[in-house]
Design a protein around this motif. Structure first.
Motif, PDB file in Angstrom:
ATOM      1  N   LEU A   1      -0.535 -11.971  12.452  1.00 11.42           N
ATOM      2  CA  LEU A   1       0.248 -12.051  11.216  1.00 11.42           C
ATOM      3  C   LEU A   1       1.544 -12.821  11.448  1.00 11.42           C
ATOM      4  CD1 LEU A   1      -0.173  -8.403   9.839  1.00 11.42           C
ATOM      5  CD2 LEU A   1      -1.157 -10.485   8.855  1.00 11.42           C
ATOM      6  N   LYS A   2       2.174 -12.572  12.594  1.00 12.08           N
ATOM      7  CA  LYS A   2       3.440 -13.240  12.886  1.00 12.08           C
ATOM      8  C   LYS A   2       3.247 -14.733  13.081  1.00 12.08           C
ATOM      9  CE  LYS A   2       7.425 -13.150  15.985  1.00 12.08           C
ATOM     10  NZ  LYS A   2       8.065 -12.474  17.160  1.00 12.08           N
ATOM     11  N   GLN A   3       2.223 -15.131  13.848  1.00 15.81           N
ATOM     12  CA  GLN A   3       2.041 -16.551  14.137  1.00 15.81           C
ATOM     13  C   GLN A   3       1.605 -17.339  12.903  1.00 15.81           C
ATOM     14  OE1 GLN A   3      -0.892 -16.719  17.256  1.00 15.81           O
ATOM     15  NE2 GLN A   3      -2.646 -16.473  15.891  1.00 15.81           N
ATOM     16  N   ARG A   4       1.120 -16.649  11.883  1.00  7.92           N
ATOM     17  CA  ARG A   4       0.733 -17.315  10.640  1.00  7.92           C
ATOM     18  C   ARG A   4       1.815 -17.216   9.568  1.00  7.92           C
ATOM     19  NH1 ARG A   4      -5.009 -18.124  10.729  1.00  7.92           N
ATOM     20  NH2 ARG A   4      -5.825 -17.285  12.687  1.00  7.92           N
ATOM     21  N   GLY A   5       2.963 -16.642   9.926  1.00  8.88           N
ATOM     22  CA  GLY A   5       4.056 -16.530   8.976  1.00  8.88           C
ATOM     23  C   GLY A   5       3.843 -15.483   7.904  1.00  8.88           C
ATOM     24  N   LEU A   6       2.973 -14.505   8.181  1.00  5.98           N
ATOM     25  CA  LEU A   6       2.645 -13.484   7.182  1.00  5.98           C
ATOM     26  C   LEU A   6       3.354 -12.157   7.415  1.00  5.98           C
ATOM     27  CD1 LEU A   6      -1.227 -14.097   7.020  1.00  5.98           C
ATOM     28  CD2 LEU A   6       0.452 -14.740   5.277  1.00  5.98           C
ATOM     29  N   LEU A   7       3.876 -11.933   8.619  1.00  8.30           N
ATOM     30  CA  LEU A   7       4.417 -10.614   8.941  1.00  8.30           C
ATOM     31  C   LEU A   7       5.707 -10.321   8.184  1.00  8.30           C
ATOM     32  CD1 LEU A   7       3.940  -8.082  10.599  1.00  8.30           C
ATOM     33  CD2 LEU A   7       5.228  -9.119  12.481  1.00  8.30           C
ATOM     34  N   ASP A   8       6.502 -11.343   7.907  1.00  3.79           N
ATOM     35  CA  ASP A   8       7.761 -11.115   7.191  1.00  3.79           C
ATOM     36  C   ASP A   8       7.529 -10.557   5.792  1.00  3.79           C
ATOM     37  OD1 ASP A   8       9.217 -11.986   9.333  1.00  3.79           O
ATOM     38  OD2 ASP A   8       9.497 -14.026   8.578  1.00  3.79           O
ATOM     39  N   ASP A   9       6.365 -10.850   5.217  1.00  2.00           N
ATOM     40  CA  ASP A   9       6.053 -10.390   3.864  1.00  2.00           C
ATOM     41  C   ASP A   9       4.992  -9.298   3.846  1.00  2.00           C
ATOM     42  OD1 ASP A   9       7.805 -12.266   2.690  1.00  2.00           O
ATOM     43  OD2 ASP A   9       6.286 -13.829   2.873  1.00  2.00           O
ATOM     44  N   THR A  10       4.626  -8.800   5.022  1.00  3.59           N
ATOM     45  CA  THR A  10       3.590  -7.773   5.115  1.00  3.59           C
ATOM     46  C   THR A  10       4.152  -6.547   5.822  1.00  3.59           C
ATOM     47  OG1 THR A  10       1.872  -9.482   5.287  1.00  3.59           O
ATOM     48  CG2 THR A  10       1.263  -7.236   5.919  1.00  3.59           C
ATOM     49  N   LEU A  11       4.053  -5.398   5.187  1.00  2.95           N
ATOM     50  CA  LEU A  11       4.489  -4.145   5.805  1.00  2.95           C
ATOM     51  C   LEU A  11       3.282  -3.459   6.429  1.00  2.95           C
ATOM     52  CD1 LEU A  11       6.689  -1.994   6.301  1.00  2.95           C
ATOM     53  CD2 LEU A  11       6.012  -0.959   4.115  1.00  2.95           C
ATOM     54  N   VAL A  12       3.356  -3.226   7.731  1.00  2.00           N
ATOM     55  CA  VAL A  12       2.294  -2.520   8.450  1.00  2.00           C
ATOM     56  C   VAL A  12       2.784  -1.106   8.741  1.00  2.00           C
ATOM     57  CG1 VAL A  12       0.813  -2.488  10.494  1.00  2.00           C
ATOM     58  CG2 VAL A  12       1.521  -4.679   9.494  1.00  2.00           C
ATOM     59  N   VAL A  13       2.034  -0.112   8.289  1.00  2.00           N
ATOM     60  CA  VAL A  13       2.377   1.297   8.507  1.00  2.00           C
ATOM     61  C   VAL A  13       1.259   1.930   9.320  1.00  2.00           C
ATOM     62  CG1 VAL A  13       2.932   3.514   7.440  1.00  2.00           C
ATOM     63  CG2 VAL A  13       3.578   1.372   6.293  1.00  2.00           C
ATOM     64  N   TRP A  14       1.623   2.506  10.452  1.00  3.24           N
ATOM     65  CA  TRP A  14       0.635   3.104  11.351  1.00  3.24           C
ATOM     66  C   TRP A  14       0.938   4.593  11.490  1.00  3.24           C
ATOM     67  CZ3 TRP A  14      -3.635   1.464  14.073  1.00  3.24           C
ATOM     68  CH2 TRP A  14      -4.094   2.310  15.085  1.00  3.24           C
ATOM     69  N   GLY A  15      -0.032   5.441  11.175  1.00  2.00           N
ATOM     70  CA  GLY A  15       0.221   6.868  11.312  1.00  2.00           C
ATOM     71  C   GLY A  15      -0.963   7.693  10.863  1.00  2.00           C
ATOM     72  N   GLY A  16      -0.757   8.988  10.844  1.00  4.20           N
ATOM     73  CA  GLY A  16      -1.792   9.920  10.412  1.00  4.20           C
ATOM     74  C   GLY A  16      -1.180  11.027   9.584  1.00  4.20           C
ATOM     75  N   GLU A  17      -1.963  12.058   9.334  1.00  5.13           N
ATOM     76  CA  GLU A  17      -1.487  13.133   8.467  1.00  5.13           C
ATOM     77  C   GLU A  17      -0.736  14.215   9.230  1.00  5.13           C
ATOM     78  OE1 GLU A  17      -4.911  14.836   6.639  1.00  5.13           O
ATOM     79  OE2 GLU A  17      -6.112  14.665   8.455  1.00  5.13           O
ATOM     80  N   PHE A  18      -0.878  14.255  10.556  1.00 10.64           N
ATOM     81  CA  PHE A  18      -0.134  15.212  11.377  1.00 10.64           C
ATOM     82  C   PHE A  18      -0.254  14.780  12.835  1.00 10.64           C
ATOM     83  CE2 PHE A  18      -4.236  17.209  10.117  1.00 10.64           C
ATOM     84  CZ  PHE A  18      -4.919  17.031  11.307  1.00 10.64           C
ATOM     85  N   GLY A  19       0.459  15.491  13.711  1.00 10.83           N
ATOM     86  CA  GLY A  19       0.387  15.192  15.130  1.00 10.83           C
ATOM     87  C   GLY A  19      -0.474  16.208  15.863  1.00 10.83           C
ATOM     88  N   ARG A  20      -0.269  16.286  17.179  1.00  8.87           N
ATOM     89  CA  ARG A  20      -0.987  17.256  18.007  1.00  8.87           C
ATOM     90  C   ARG A  20       0.038  18.091  18.770  1.00  8.87           C
ATOM     91  NH1 ARG A  20      -5.946  16.280  15.810  1.00  8.87           N
ATOM     92  NH2 ARG A  20      -6.655  17.882  17.269  1.00  8.87           N
ATOM     93  N   THR A  21      -0.344  19.321  19.065  1.00  7.85           N
ATOM     94  CA  THR A  21       0.571  20.222  19.764  1.00  7.85           C
ATOM     95  C   THR A  21       0.887  19.707  21.169  1.00  7.85           C
ATOM     96  OG1 THR A  21      -1.338  21.501  20.520  1.00  7.85           O
ATOM     97  CG2 THR A  21      -0.203  22.270  18.532  1.00  7.85           C
ATOM     98  N   PRO A  22       2.101  19.992  21.671  1.00  7.19           N
ATOM     99  CA  PRO A  22       2.418  19.587  23.039  1.00  7.19           C
ATOM    100  C   PRO A  22       1.719  20.441  24.088  1.00  7.19           C
ATOM    101  CG  PRO A  22       4.263  20.782  22.087  1.00  7.19           C
ATOM    102  CD  PRO A  22       3.272  20.571  20.979  1.00  7.19           C
ATOM    103  N   MET A  23       1.274  21.639  23.703  1.00 15.29           N
ATOM    104  CA  MET A  23       0.557  22.491  24.659  1.00 15.29           C
ATOM    105  C   MET A  23      -0.948  22.290  24.506  1.00 15.29           C
ATOM    106  SD  MET A  23       1.324  24.089  21.707  1.00 15.29           S
ATOM    107  CE  MET A  23       2.886  24.894  22.000  1.00 15.29           C
TER     108      MET A  23
END
Length: 227
Positions: free
Chosen positions: A112-134
């Motif tokens: 996306l960056k090398q094509r000049g698209l990243l400045d106008d594209t929002l990428v969101v990475w995630g899920g609905e919850f995490g995992r316990t540390p134990m």
């Protein structure tokens, strides 16, 4: 019935919808065909044309963005690591899941960056919850899993004026509770809407006789993560 006869603007709207649907259908075969991508692109993403993979989906996402598609959503559902079977724990299962996504998501951002698209594209990475540390043992035959956890987990964003390399917030020493920069989902939604050009306090929709906001009566833009 013709528009001139009925003088109903909904007729023009319906015609426009049919025309848009036709243009979408005729452009799909070309857009979905990743075989015409150069070899260096396939190597960068780790794609295998004709096979179902997250890498193929990431490359397809870039092609959709190039075509002007405004919203693209990708799924990867192999993260429910409760340790209830072979390959389902944080050992083998987590390593396999990370291996499947690390290369293609990095390639997508780079592409996306090398094509000049990243400045106008929002990428969101995630899920609905995490995992316990134990660790978790649901079968009683060892501790190789992690349970669902909503008190602290990580999401990241890139592009569209989001700060590079910025870390917002922190957990306690074992990663159980968020203790700094705690962010509610409404704050995340308000921030995403702001990057899309919307004021979350003014964008409303009518439901059951009153106007609602996507952030309800909450939420604030997380300006610390924006340039």
């Amino acid at each position: 019935m013709e528009f001139e006869e009925a003088n109903d603007p909904e007729i023009l709207t319906r015609i426009s919808q049919y025309e848009l649907a036709f243009r979408m259908q005729t452009s799909v075969p070309e857009t979905m065909n990743i075989n015409d991508e150069p070899e260096y692109i396939h190597q960068m993403y780790g794609t295998n044309p004709g096979q179902a993979s997250f890498a193929n989906n990431c490359l397809l996402a870039r092609r959709l963005v190039e075509k002007g598609v405004r919203f693209v959503q990708l799924f990867d559902n192999r993260w429910d690591t409760h340790g209830v079977g072979a390959g389902n724990g944080v050992g083998e299962g987590m390593r396999r899941s990370c291996k499947n996504i690390d290369q293609p998501i990095a390639a997508l951002l780079r592409d996306l960056k090398q094509r000049g698209l990243l400045d106008d594209t929002l990428v969101v990475w995630g899920g609905e919850f995490g995992r316990t540390p134990m660790m978790e043992s649901r079968t009683g035959e060892g501790f190789d899993g992690r349970d669902h956890h909503l008190e602290a987990f990580t999401m990241w964003m890139a592009g569209a004026g989001v700060k590079k390399g910025h870390i917002h917030g922190a957990t306690d020493e074992i990663g159980y509770y968020g203790i700094e920069g705690r962010t509610h989902v409404h704050d995340l939604q308000a921030t995403i809407l702001e990057r899309l050009g919307f004021d979350h306090e003014k964008l409303t929709y009518e439901f059951q006789g009153r106007n609602f906001r996507l952030t309800d009566v909450h939420g604030k833009v997380i300006n610390e993560v924006l340039t």
